[in-house]
Design a protein around this motif. Sequence first.
Motif, mmCIF file in Angstrom:
data_model
loop_
_atom_site.group_PDB
_atom_site.id
_atom_site.type_symbol
_atom_site.label_atom_id
_atom_site.label_comp_id
_atom_site.label_asym_id
_atom_site.label_seq_id
_atom_site.Cartn_x
_atom_site.Cartn_y
_atom_site.Cartn_z
ATOM 1 N N ARG A 24 0.826 -1.212 0.000
ATOM 2 C CA ARG A 24 0.000 0.000 0.000
ATOM 3 C C ARG A 24 0.857 1.259 0.000
ATOM 4 O O ARG A 24 0.481 2.270 -0.601
ATOM 5 C CB ARG A 24 -0.943 0.000 1.206
ATOM 6 C CG ARG A 24 -1.970 -1.121 1.190
ATOM 7 C CD ARG A 24 -2.867 -1.061 -0.045
ATOM 8 N NE ARG A 24 -3.829 -2.142 -0.067
ATOM 9 C CZ ARG A 24 -5.072 -2.056 0.391
ATOM 10 N NH1 ARG A 24 -5.504 -0.922 0.930
ATOM 11 N NH2 ARG A 24 -5.880 -3.092 0.327
ATOM 12 N N ALA A 25 1.997 1.208 0.669
ATOM 13 C CA ALA A 25 2.904 2.352 0.643
ATOM 14 C C ALA A 25 3.481 2.556 -0.760
ATOM 15 O O ALA A 25 3.564 3.684 -1.258
ATOM 16 C CB ALA A 25 4.035 2.151 1.648
ATOM 17 N N GLU A 26 3.847 1.455 -1.403
ATOM 18 C CA GLU A 26 4.410 1.550 -2.751
ATOM 19 C C GLU A 26 3.400 2.088 -3.750
ATOM 20 O O GLU A 26 3.749 2.850 -4.662
ATOM 21 C CB GLU A 26 4.912 0.179 -3.203
ATOM 22 C CG GLU A 26 5.601 0.206 -4.560
ATOM 23 C CD GLU A 26 6.106 -1.161 -4.967
ATOM 24 O OE1 GLU A 26 5.762 -1.588 -6.092
ATOM 25 O OE2 GLU A 26 6.819 -1.794 -4.163
ATOM 26 N N ARG A 27 2.133 1.723 -3.593
ATOM 27 C CA ARG A 27 1.095 2.223 -4.496
ATOM 28 C C ARG A 27 0.995 3.752 -4.425
ATOM 29 O O ARG A 27 0.663 4.404 -5.420
ATOM 30 C CB ARG A 27 -0.257 1.600 -4.151
ATOM 31 C CG ARG A 27 -0.373 0.132 -4.513
ATOM 32 C CD ARG A 27 -1.630 -0.477 -3.918
ATOM 33 N NE ARG A 27 -1.676 -1.918 -4.130
ATOM 34 C CZ ARG A 27 -2.278 -2.502 -5.154
ATOM 35 N NH1 ARG A 27 -2.903 -1.763 -6.062
ATOM 36 N NH2 ARG A 27 -2.277 -3.815 -5.282
ATOM 37 N N LEU A 28 1.263 4.304 -3.246
ATOM 38 C CA LEU A 28 1.172 5.746 -3.065
ATOM 39 C C LEU A 28 2.480 6.456 -3.394
ATOM 40 O O LEU A 28 2.486 7.492 -4.066
ATOM 41 C CB LEU A 28 0.781 6.060 -1.612
ATOM 42 C CG LEU A 28 0.677 7.539 -1.232
ATOM 43 C CD1 LEU A 28 -0.402 8.243 -2.056
ATOM 44 C CD2 LEU A 28 0.386 7.678 0.257
ATOM 45 N N LEU A 29 3.593 5.880 -2.970
ATOM 46 C CA LEU A 29 4.877 6.565 -3.068
ATOM 47 C C LEU A 29 5.674 6.183 -4.309
ATOM 48 O O LEU A 29 6.526 6.957 -4.755
ATOM 49 C CB LEU A 29 5.718 6.269 -1.819
ATOM 50 C CG LEU A 29 5.115 6.730 -0.488
ATOM 51 C CD1 LEU A 29 5.964 6.231 0.674
ATOM 52 C CD2 LEU A 29 4.984 8.243 -0.443
ATOM 53 N N GLY A 30 5.432 4.985 -4.838
ATOM 54 C CA GLY A 30 6.173 4.536 -6.011
ATOM 55 C C GLY A 30 7.396 3.711 -5.657
ATOM 56 O O GLY A 30 7.899 3.755 -4.527
ATOM 57 N N VAL A 31 7.871 2.969 -6.646
ATOM 58 C CA VAL A 31 8.986 2.039 -6.445
ATOM 59 C C VAL A 31 10.265 2.769 -6.065
ATOM 60 O O VAL A 31 10.999 2.349 -5.168
ATOM 61 C CB VAL A 31 9.214 1.189 -7.712
ATOM 62 C CG1 VAL A 31 10.462 0.321 -7.556
ATOM 63 C CG2 VAL A 31 7.995 0.324 -7.998
ATOM 64 N N ASP A 32 10.566 3.875 -6.730
ATOM 65 C CA ASP A 32 11.829 4.580 -6.468
ATOM 66 C C ASP A 32 11.890 5.114 -5.048
ATOM 67 O O ASP A 32 12.925 4.996 -4.377
ATOM 68 C CB ASP A 32 12.002 5.729 -7.467
ATOM 69 C CG ASP A 32 12.252 5.237 -8.882
ATOM 70 O OD1 ASP A 32 12.599 4.044 -9.044
ATOM 71 O OD2 ASP A 32 12.096 6.039 -9.830
ATOM 72 N N THR A 33 10.791 5.709 -4.573
ATOM 73 C CA THR A 33 10.780 6.217 -3.204
ATOM 74 C C THR A 33 10.920 5.087 -2.204
ATOM 75 O O THR A 33 11.637 5.208 -1.201
ATOM 76 C CB THR A 33 9.486 7.002 -2.921
ATOM 77 O OG1 THR A 33 9.485 8.192 -3.706
ATOM 78 C CG2 THR A 33 9.385 7.392 -1.445
ATOM 79 N N MET A 34 10.256 3.966 -2.460
ATOM 80 C CA MET A 34 10.352 2.839 -1.539
ATOM 81 C C MET A 34 11.778 2.307 -1.469
ATOM 82 O O MET A 34 12.244 1.912 -0.390
ATOM 83 C CB MET A 34 9.391 1.727 -1.947
ATOM 84 C CG MET A 34 7.912 2.089 -1.831
ATOM 85 S SD MET A 34 7.432 2.765 -0.226
ATOM 86 C CE MET A 34 7.781 1.373 0.864
ATOM 87 N N GLN A 35 12.476 2.314 -2.589
ATOM 88 C CA GLN A 35 13.873 1.873 -2.554
ATOM 89 C C GLN A 35 14.733 2.857 -1.768
ATOM 90 O O GLN A 35 15.613 2.456 -0.995
ATOM 91 C CB GLN A 35 14.420 1.723 -3.975
ATOM 92 C CG GLN A 35 15.838 1.155 -4.016
ATOM 93 C CD GLN A 35 15.926 -0.207 -3.352
ATOM 94 O OE1 GLN A 35 15.247 -1.142 -3.743
ATOM 95 N NE2 GLN A 35 16.767 -0.317 -2.318
ATOM 96 N N ARG A 36 14.466 4.150 -1.934
ATOM 97 C CA ARG A 36 15.221 5.143 -1.163
ATOM 98 C C ARG A 36 14.926 5.003 0.324
ATOM 99 O O ARG A 36 15.830 5.137 1.159
ATOM 100 C CB ARG A 36 14.894 6.555 -1.652
ATOM 101 C CG ARG A 36 15.473 6.879 -3.022
ATOM 102 C CD ARG A 36 15.459 8.373 -3.304
ATOM 103 N NE ARG A 36 14.102 8.903 -3.390
ATOM 104 C CZ ARG A 36 13.374 8.950 -4.505
ATOM 105 N NH1 ARG A 36 13.883 8.471 -5.643
ATOM 106 N NH2 ARG A 36 12.163 9.468 -4.512
ATOM 107 N N LEU A 37 13.676 4.739 0.675
ATOM 108 C CA LEU A 37 13.338 4.510 2.079
ATOM 109 C C LEU A 37 14.090 3.297 2.632
ATOM 110 O O LEU A 37 14.601 3.324 3.756
ATOM 111 C CB LEU A 37 11.834 4.302 2.231
ATOM 112 C CG LEU A 37 10.956 5.542 2.147
ATOM 113 C CD1 LEU A 37 9.495 5.148 1.971
ATOM 114 C CD2 LEU A 37 11.112 6.410 3.387
ATOM 115 N N ALA A 38 14.148 2.232 1.846
ATOM 116 C CA ALA A 38 14.845 1.025 2.286
ATOM 117 C C ALA A 38 16.330 1.279 2.524
ATOM 118 O O ALA A 38 16.954 0.626 3.369
ATOM 119 C CB ALA A 38 14.656 -0.089 1.265
#
Length: 233
Positions: free
Chosen positions: A7-21
């Motif tokens: 659900r976070a990825e649907r809102l923020l996108g793949v690139d942001t999720m990778q940066r968060l990780a």
Amino acid sequence: MNEIFDRAERLLGVDTMQRLADTRVIIFGVGGVGSWCAEALIRTGVGHLTIVDSDEVVLSNVNRQLQASTLTVGQLKVDVLRSRLLEINPEADIVALSVRYTVDTADTFNFEDFDFVIDAIDSLADKVLLILRAAACRSTTLFSSMGAARKLDPSRVQVKEFWQVKGCPLAAALRARFKRSGQFPARKFKAVFSDEVLPSSASPGEPNGSLVHITAVWGMTLASLVINQINKK
């Protein structure tokens, strides 16, 4: 991406999720504010988190601190919180340090190892030191919590640059300390605060009252500053 964060990825996108990780955050103080900030960061996908606090859970923590319950009284706050956070994301890199940030321990922390420093410390002297040291590190971003005690209205929790904060006794005390010492933060930084001021009901030397619907909003707001900055990159 881990299905936990769908659900976070649907809102923020793949690139942001990778940066968060890939993001590294350190939180000083995991009480009523810092504990909720830590959980929000882990639930949103931050991959590397260091939590710093020397206290044990006591019964008076139960009304507002995430890791505090009648079953965890007497345990180290950082250990209980780390266990909970790993239940949320077992793949997260979470370091728990049972240490108080003081003049004696400050040199053991290298802020260049972190992208974000979250100040949720209560002690005025320790808070001053942390702000001065963290603001002097050009490679990290500092966010600071002002005083969450004696508040009832969560709608008045807000964010401003520290020197623009008005109506907060803790911010005023910090500014007075900086002025008296002649030492000032090397950079501007954002602070979470409320301009609501209620009369103190505590006796001299005793802590003021605080409630979870305030401290949790405070911690979530700190987490949002990290998440939104990463998302804007």
